[in-house]
Design a protein around this motif. Structure first.
Motif, short mmCIF file in Angstrom:
data_model
loop_
_atom_site.label_atom_id
_atom_site.label_comp_id
_atom_site.label_asym_id
_atom_site.label_seq_id
_atom_site.Cartn_x
_atom_site.Cartn_y
_atom_site.Cartn_z
N GLU A 242 27.02 11.19 -12.06
CA GLU A 242 27.07 9.72 -12.15
C GLU A 242 25.68 9.09 -12.04
OE1 GLU A 242 30.89 11.04 -10.04
OE2 GLU A 242 28.75 11.27 -9.64
N SER A 243 24.75 9.80 -11.39
CA SER A 243 23.42 9.23 -11.14
C SER A 243 22.34 10.22 -11.53
CB SER A 243 23.26 8.87 -9.67
OG SER A 243 24.16 7.86 -9.30
N THR A 244 21.25 9.68 -12.06
CA THR A 244 20.07 10.49 -12.39
C THR A 244 18.82 9.77 -11.88
OG1 THR A 244 19.91 9.44 -14.57
CG2 THR A 244 21.09 11.54 -14.44
N MET A 245 17.77 10.56 -11.71
CA MET A 245 16.48 10.03 -11.29
C MET A 245 15.39 10.70 -12.10
SD MET A 245 16.78 10.12 -7.14
CE MET A 245 15.07 9.60 -7.00
N TYR A 246 14.30 9.96 -12.37
CA TYR A 246 13.20 10.50 -13.16
C TYR A 246 11.86 10.11 -12.56
CZ TYR A 246 16.79 11.28 -16.69
OH TYR A 246 17.92 11.71 -17.35
N ALA A 247 10.90 10.98 -12.73
CA ALA A 247 9.52 10.61 -12.44
C ALA A 247 9.08 9.56 -13.46
CB ALA A 247 8.62 11.84 -12.52
N GLU A 248 8.22 8.67 -13.02
CA GLU A 248 7.76 7.60 -13.91
C GLU A 248 7.12 8.15 -15.18
OE1 GLU A 248 9.39 4.42 -12.28
OE2 GLU A 248 8.02 4.31 -14.00
N SER A 249 6.47 9.28 -15.05
CA SER A 249 5.72 9.85 -16.18
C SER A 249 6.62 10.35 -17.30
CB SER A 249 4.84 10.99 -15.68
OG SER A 249 5.62 11.99 -15.08
N VAL A 250 7.92 10.57 -17.00
CA VAL A 250 8.81 11.11 -18.03
C VAL A 250 9.96 10.15 -18.35
CG1 VAL A 250 8.29 13.44 -17.25
CG2 VAL A 250 10.41 12.34 -16.47
N LYS A 251 10.04 9.05 -17.62
CA LYS A 251 11.13 8.11 -17.82
C LYS A 251 11.13 7.60 -19.26
CE LYS A 251 12.01 5.91 -14.08
NZ LYS A 251 11.96 4.95 -12.95
N ALA B 97 18.19 23.69 -6.99
CA ALA B 97 19.48 23.24 -6.47
C ALA B 97 19.28 22.68 -5.07
CB ALA B 97 20.48 24.39 -6.46
N GLY B 98 19.97 21.58 -4.79
CA GLY B 98 19.84 20.95 -3.49
C GLY B 98 21.17 20.49 -2.95
N SER B 99 21.11 19.85 -1.77
CA SER B 99 22.34 19.52 -1.06
C SER B 99 22.56 18.04 -0.84
CB SER B 99 22.34 20.22 0.30
OG SER B 99 21.19 19.83 1.03
N MET B 100 21.55 17.19 -1.10
CA MET B 100 21.70 15.77 -0.78
C MET B 100 21.22 14.92 -1.94
SD MET B 100 20.39 15.59 3.16
CE MET B 100 20.75 13.83 3.22
N TRP B 101 21.82 13.76 -2.07
CA TRP B 101 21.42 12.78 -3.09
C TRP B 101 21.15 11.45 -2.40
CZ3 TRP B 101 19.89 13.16 -7.91
CH2 TRP B 101 19.77 11.99 -8.66
N PRO B 102 20.02 10.78 -2.75
CA PRO B 102 19.08 11.15 -3.82
C PRO B 102 17.90 12.01 -3.35
CG PRO B 102 18.60 8.95 -3.04
CD PRO B 102 19.79 9.42 -2.25
N ARG B 103 17.83 12.30 -2.05
CA ARG B 103 16.64 13.01 -1.57
C ARG B 103 16.53 14.43 -2.10
NH1 ARG B 103 15.95 12.88 4.77
NH2 ARG B 103 16.64 15.03 4.63
N GLY B 104 17.65 15.02 -2.39
CA GLY B 104 17.64 16.34 -3.03
C GLY B 104 17.73 17.48 -2.07
N ASN B 105 16.78 17.56 -1.12
CA ASN B 105 16.70 18.72 -0.22
C ASN B 105 16.78 20.02 -1.01
OD1 ASN B 105 16.62 16.92 1.87
ND2 ASN B 105 18.20 17.94 3.08
N TYR B 106 15.99 20.09 -2.07
CA TYR B 106 16.04 21.25 -2.94
C TYR B 106 15.51 22.49 -2.21
CZ TYR B 106 16.68 17.71 -6.56
OH TYR B 106 17.15 16.67 -7.31
N ASN B 107 16.31 23.54 -2.18
CA ASN B 107 15.89 24.74 -1.46
C ASN B 107 16.22 26.03 -2.19
OD1 ASN B 107 18.63 24.60 -1.14
ND2 ASN B 107 18.63 24.97 1.07
N ILE B 108 16.75 25.92 -3.40
CA ILE B 108 17.02 27.11 -4.21
C ILE B 108 16.30 26.90 -5.54
CG2 ILE B 108 18.78 28.53 -5.32
CD1 ILE B 108 20.75 27.43 -3.20
#
Length: 120
Positions: A56-65, A98-109
């Motif tokens: 339902e939600s996405t996020m982008y770096a400004e440089s690629v938006k 892969a991460g566990s939280m949105w929108p912070r991500g907590n990417y750990n894989i």
């Protein structure tokens, strides 16, 4: 735990398009928040795009938006990064995460990465 494998990298001319894929195994990707990062030579790994569970939600770096699009197909256990209007500064190793939280991500894989080179 999920394992991630990126594919689709290569050489593309400036202004061209490329689609990266991230295939998951070991666990369903629908359990995770998913993201793409990139690391250019001599630079830190930077966030590029993220997508929440359910897409339902996405996020982008400004440089690629406006140029890149992240999507997911949970039925295929795959996440994509569509790269359009590529620029030489997009040259980097691209990593799926892969991460566990949105929108912070907590990417750990993390996957091992796929090289993208954009020629001028």
């Amino acid at each position: 735990q999920v394992q991630l494998i990126e594919s689709g990298g290569g050489l593309v001319q400036g202004g061209g398009s490329l689609r990266l894929s991230c295939s998951a195994s070991g666990r369903t990707v629908s359990d995770y928040v998913m993201g793409w990062f990139r690391q250019a030579p001599g630079k830190e790994r930077d966030f590029v795009a993220g997508i929440n569970r359910g897409a339902e939600s996405t996020m982008y770096a400004e440089s690629v938006k406006g140029r890149f699009t992240i999507s997911r197909d949970d039925a295929k256990n795959t996440v994509y990064l569509e790269m359009n209007k590529s620029k030489p500064e997009d040259t980097a190793v691209y990593y799926c995460a892969a991460g566990s939280m949105w929108p912070r991500g907590n990417y750990n894989i993390w996957g091992r990465g796929t090289q993208v080179t954009v020629s001028s």
